[in-house]
Motif scaffolding. Structure first.
Motif, PDB file in Angstrom:
ATOM      1  N   GLN A  63      56.206  15.408   5.280  1.00  0.00           N
ATOM      2  CA  GLN A  63      55.421  15.339   6.520  1.00  0.00           C
ATOM      3  C   GLN A  63      54.972  13.918   6.839  1.00  0.00           C
ATOM      4  OE1 GLN A  63      54.770  17.356   9.000  1.00  0.00           O
ATOM      5  NE2 GLN A  63      56.006  18.948   8.072  1.00  0.00           N
ATOM      6  N   SER A  64      54.659  13.153   5.809  1.00  0.00           N
ATOM      7  CA  SER A  64      54.158  11.800   6.056  1.00  0.00           C
ATOM      8  C   SER A  64      55.284  10.775   6.180  1.00  0.00           C
ATOM      9  CB  SER A  64      53.214  11.389   4.923  1.00  0.00           C
ATOM     10  OG  SER A  64      53.929  11.370   3.699  1.00  0.00           O
ATOM     11  N   ALA A  65      56.516  11.224   6.094  1.00  0.00           N
ATOM     12  CA  ALA A  65      57.654  10.296   6.133  1.00  0.00           C
ATOM     13  C   ALA A  65      57.791   9.666   7.507  1.00  0.00           C
ATOM     14  CB  ALA A  65      58.936  11.028   5.776  1.00  0.00           C
ATOM     15  N   ARG A  66      58.137   8.401   7.503  1.00  0.00           N
ATOM     16  CA  ARG A  66      58.372   7.685   8.758  1.00  0.00           C
ATOM     17  C   ARG A  66      59.751   8.053   9.285  1.00  0.00           C
ATOM     18  NH1 ARG A  66      58.259   1.216   9.567  1.00  0.00           N
ATOM     19  NH2 ARG A  66      58.739   1.236  11.786  1.00  0.00           N
ATOM     20  N   THR A  67      59.830   8.323  10.561  1.00  0.00           N
ATOM     21  CA  THR A  67      61.097   8.739  11.153  1.00  0.00           C
ATOM     22  C   THR A  67      61.814   7.553  11.787  1.00  0.00           C
ATOM     23  OG1 THR A  67      60.012   9.279  13.246  1.00  0.00           O
ATOM     24  CG2 THR A  67      60.224  11.058  11.637  1.00  0.00           C
ATOM     25  N   LEU A  68      63.098   7.754  12.058  1.00  0.00           N
ATOM     26  CA  LEU A  68      63.859   6.730  12.765  1.00  0.00           C
ATOM     27  C   LEU A  68      63.422   6.693  14.217  1.00  0.00           C
ATOM     28  CD1 LEU A  68      67.517   7.370  11.529  1.00  0.00           C
ATOM     29  CD2 LEU A  68      65.895   5.662  10.717  1.00  0.00           C
ATOM     30  N   GLU A  69      63.401   5.508  14.756  1.00  0.00           N
ATOM     31  CA  GLU A  69      63.099   5.313  16.168  1.00  0.00           C
ATOM     32  C   GLU A  69      64.345   4.744  16.829  1.00  0.00           C
ATOM     33  OE1 GLU A  69      60.176   6.220  17.466  1.00  0.00           O
ATOM     34  OE2 GLU A  69      59.411   6.775  15.490  1.00  0.00           O
ATOM     35  N   GLU A  70      64.480   4.973  18.124  1.00  0.00           N
ATOM     36  CA  GLU A  70      65.614   4.400  18.830  1.00  0.00           C
ATOM     37  C   GLU A  70      65.577   2.887  18.672  1.00  0.00           C
ATOM     38  OE1 GLU A  70      67.984   4.553  23.045  1.00  0.00           O
ATOM     39  OE2 GLU A  70      66.034   5.514  22.902  1.00  0.00           O
ATOM     40  N   GLY A  71      66.707   2.312  18.303  1.00  0.00           N
ATOM     41  CA  GLY A  71      66.795   0.876  18.089  1.00  0.00           C
ATOM     42  C   GLY A  71      66.692   0.469  16.629  1.00  0.00           C
ATOM     43  N   ASP A  72      66.376   1.411  15.738  1.00  0.00           N
ATOM     44  CA  ASP A  72      66.400   1.095  14.313  1.00  0.00           C
ATOM     45  C   ASP A  72      67.853   0.952  13.872  1.00  0.00           C
ATOM     46  OD1 ASP A  72      63.659   1.168  14.001  1.00  0.00           O
ATOM     47  OD2 ASP A  72      63.602   3.152  13.103  1.00  0.00           O
ATOM     48  N   VAL A  73      68.074   0.129  12.884  1.00  0.00           N
ATOM     49  CA  VAL A  73      69.401  -0.030  12.297  1.00  0.00           C
ATOM     50  C   VAL A  73      69.337   0.549  10.895  1.00  0.00           C
ATOM     51  CG1 VAL A  73      71.181  -1.656  11.558  1.00  0.00           C
ATOM     52  CG2 VAL A  73      69.873  -2.104  13.646  1.00  0.00           C
ATOM     53  N   VAL A  74      70.173   1.559  10.626  1.00  0.00           N
ATOM     54  CA  VAL A  74      70.217   2.170   9.302  1.00  0.00           C
ATOM     55  C   VAL A  74      71.299   1.453   8.512  1.00  0.00           C
ATOM     56  CG1 VAL A  74      70.553   4.298   7.999  1.00  0.00           C
ATOM     57  CG2 VAL A  74      69.490   4.378  10.260  1.00  0.00           C
ATOM     58  N   LEU A  75      70.933   1.049   7.316  1.00  0.00           N
ATOM     59  CA  LEU A  75      71.802   0.213   6.506  1.00  0.00           C
ATOM     60  C   LEU A  75      72.026   0.877   5.150  1.00  0.00           C
ATOM     61  CD1 LEU A  75      73.051  -2.683   6.358  1.00  0.00           C
ATOM     62  CD2 LEU A  75      70.909  -3.396   5.348  1.00  0.00           C
ATOM     63  N   LEU A  76      73.281   1.072   4.810  1.00  0.00           N
ATOM     64  CA  LEU A  76      73.649   1.534   3.476  1.00  0.00           C
ATOM     65  C   LEU A  76      74.114   0.303   2.717  1.00  0.00           C
ATOM     66  CD1 LEU A  76      74.166   3.779   1.420  1.00  0.00           C
ATOM     67  CD2 LEU A  76      76.445   4.032   2.394  1.00  0.00           C
ATOM     68  N   ALA A  77      73.381  -0.073   1.698  1.00  0.00           N
ATOM     69  CA  ALA A  77      73.676  -1.306   0.964  1.00  0.00           C
ATOM     70  C   ALA A  77      74.103  -1.004  -0.461  1.00  0.00           C
ATOM     71  CB  ALA A  77      72.445  -2.209   0.976  1.00  0.00           C
ATOM     72  N   ARG A  78      74.748   0.120  -0.650  1.00  0.00           N
ATOM     73  CA  ARG A  78      75.172   0.534  -1.985  1.00  0.00           C
ATOM     74  C   ARG A  78      76.678   0.769  -1.981  1.00  0.00           C
ATOM     75  NH1 ARG A  78      72.596   5.660  -5.186  1.00  0.00           N
ATOM     76  NH2 ARG A  78      73.827   5.412  -7.049  1.00  0.00           N
ATOM     77  N   GLY A  79      77.384   0.109  -2.897  1.00  0.00           N
ATOM     78  CA  GLY A  79      78.828   0.264  -2.966  1.00  0.00           C
ATOM     79  C   GLY A  79      79.543  -0.422  -1.813  1.00  0.00           C
ATOM     80  N   GLY A  80      78.870  -1.289  -1.121  1.00  0.00           N
ATOM     81  CA  GLY A  80      79.381  -1.960   0.065  1.00  0.00           C
ATOM     82  C   GLY A  80      78.248  -2.087   1.057  1.00  0.00           C
ATOM     83  N   MET A  89      68.431   1.769   3.903  1.00  0.00           N
ATOM     84  CA  MET A  89      67.346   0.906   4.353  1.00  0.00           C
ATOM     85  C   MET A  89      67.329   0.972   5.871  1.00  0.00           C
ATOM     86  SD  MET A  89      67.300  -2.278   1.837  1.00  0.00           S
ATOM     87  CE  MET A  89      67.592  -2.055   0.096  1.00  0.00           C
ATOM     88  N   VAL A  90      66.173   0.723   6.435  1.00  0.00           N
ATOM     89  CA  VAL A  90      66.020   0.779   7.881  1.00  0.00           C
ATOM     90  C   VAL A  90      65.510  -0.571   8.361  1.00  0.00           C
ATOM     91  CG1 VAL A  90      64.876   1.935   9.809  1.00  0.00           C
ATOM     92  CG2 VAL A  90      65.521   3.257   7.783  1.00  0.00           C
ATOM     93  N   LEU A  91      66.226  -1.142   9.321  1.00  0.00           N
ATOM     94  CA  LEU A  91      65.808  -2.395   9.941  1.00  0.00           C
ATOM     95  C   LEU A  91      65.204  -2.062  11.299  1.00  0.00           C
ATOM     96  CD1 LEU A  91      69.069  -4.512   9.412  1.00  0.00           C
ATOM     97  CD2 LEU A  91      67.178  -4.249   7.839  1.00  0.00           C
ATOM     98  N   SER A  92      63.955  -2.428  11.492  1.00  0.00           N
ATOM     99  CA  SER A  92      63.305  -2.230  12.786  1.00  0.00           C
ATOM    100  C   SER A  92      63.186  -3.595  13.443  1.00  0.00           C
ATOM    101  CB  SER A  92      61.922  -1.612  12.622  1.00  0.00           C
ATOM    102  OG  SER A  92      62.020  -0.340  12.045  1.00  0.00           O
ATOM    103  N   VAL A  93      63.836  -3.755  14.576  1.00  0.00           N
ATOM    104  CA  VAL A  93      63.833  -5.039  15.267  1.00  0.00           C
ATOM    105  C   VAL A  93      62.412  -5.354  15.725  1.00  0.00           C
ATOM    106  CG1 VAL A  93      64.708  -6.311  17.260  1.00  0.00           C
ATOM    107  CG2 VAL A  93      66.224  -4.827  15.950  1.00  0.00           C
TER     108      VAL A  93
END
Length: 190
Positions: free
Chosen positions: A60-77, A97-101
């Motif tokens: 419930q307390s988790a932060r959600t993705l917002e439009e414009g976030d960049v989701v980054l998979l930095a594992r195995g590539g 990981m999530v990048l928020s501009v």
């Protein structure tokens, strides 16, 4: 004209996804969808309705993705997807990981994703990946990644070009698949 390179941390806030251990309990009645490292393709293709639903009381307390976030998979590539939907999806597992501009007038999220997916960026990130069996980038290494930051109008053109290139690749793969099926059907008819 291209500006000098700048670090990711100067244009985006980097956060590790909400840490969940083990499998998330799926719920047909839950309203919160969860993104895992294995479902990044669903996010990229816009098929978020196929993401698993969580029971309403999970994270419930988790932060959600917002439009414009960049989701980054930095594992195995390295793989990046700019999220272009409504808020509410939870990035549940820590390899994401999530990048928020921080300043949308300075950096376009779709451009950041396009630059992070370039072969030259992948090669630079490979040089600083850590680990022996499954190599990955940590938050510190992602913060320090340098990217060129041209004017916003050029960033948008680059992002559109990258999206068109991805659509072209998907269409070519679909065409090749259809051609194989047609050939198999022709051979079976004889």
């Amino acid at each position: 004209m291209m500006n000098d390179a700048t670090s990711i941390s100067q244009v985006a806030d980097v956060r590790i996804a909400n840490a969940a251990r083990g499998a998330l309990p799926a719920s047909p009645v839950g309203r919160r969808r969860a993104l895992t490292s294995g479902s990044l393709d669903l996010l990229a293709s816009g098929r978020i309705e196929h993401l698993p639903c969580l029971p309403d009381d999970e994270l419930q307390s988790a932060r959600t993705l917002e439009e414009g976030d960049v989701v980054l998979l930095a594992r195995g590539g390295l793989r990046a997807v700019a999220y272009q939907g409504a808020s509410g999806i939870i990035a549940a597992f820590s390899p994401l990981m999530v990048l928020s501009v921080a300043e949308p007038a300075r950096a376009d999220p779709r451009y950041l994703a396009a630059i992070l997916n370039l072969p030259s960026t992948l090669m630079r990130s490979e040089a600083v990946m850590q680990g022996t069996s499954i190599r990955m980038l940590g938050r510190k290494e992602i913060d320090a990644l340098n990217i060129p930051l041209p004017p916003l109008s050029r960033q948008r053109l680059i992002a559109e070009f990258a999206e068109l290139q991805a659509r072209e690749a998907a269409l070519l793969q679909s065409l090749s698949h259809a051609r194989s099926h047609l050939l198999a059907a022709l051979c079976a008819a004889e």
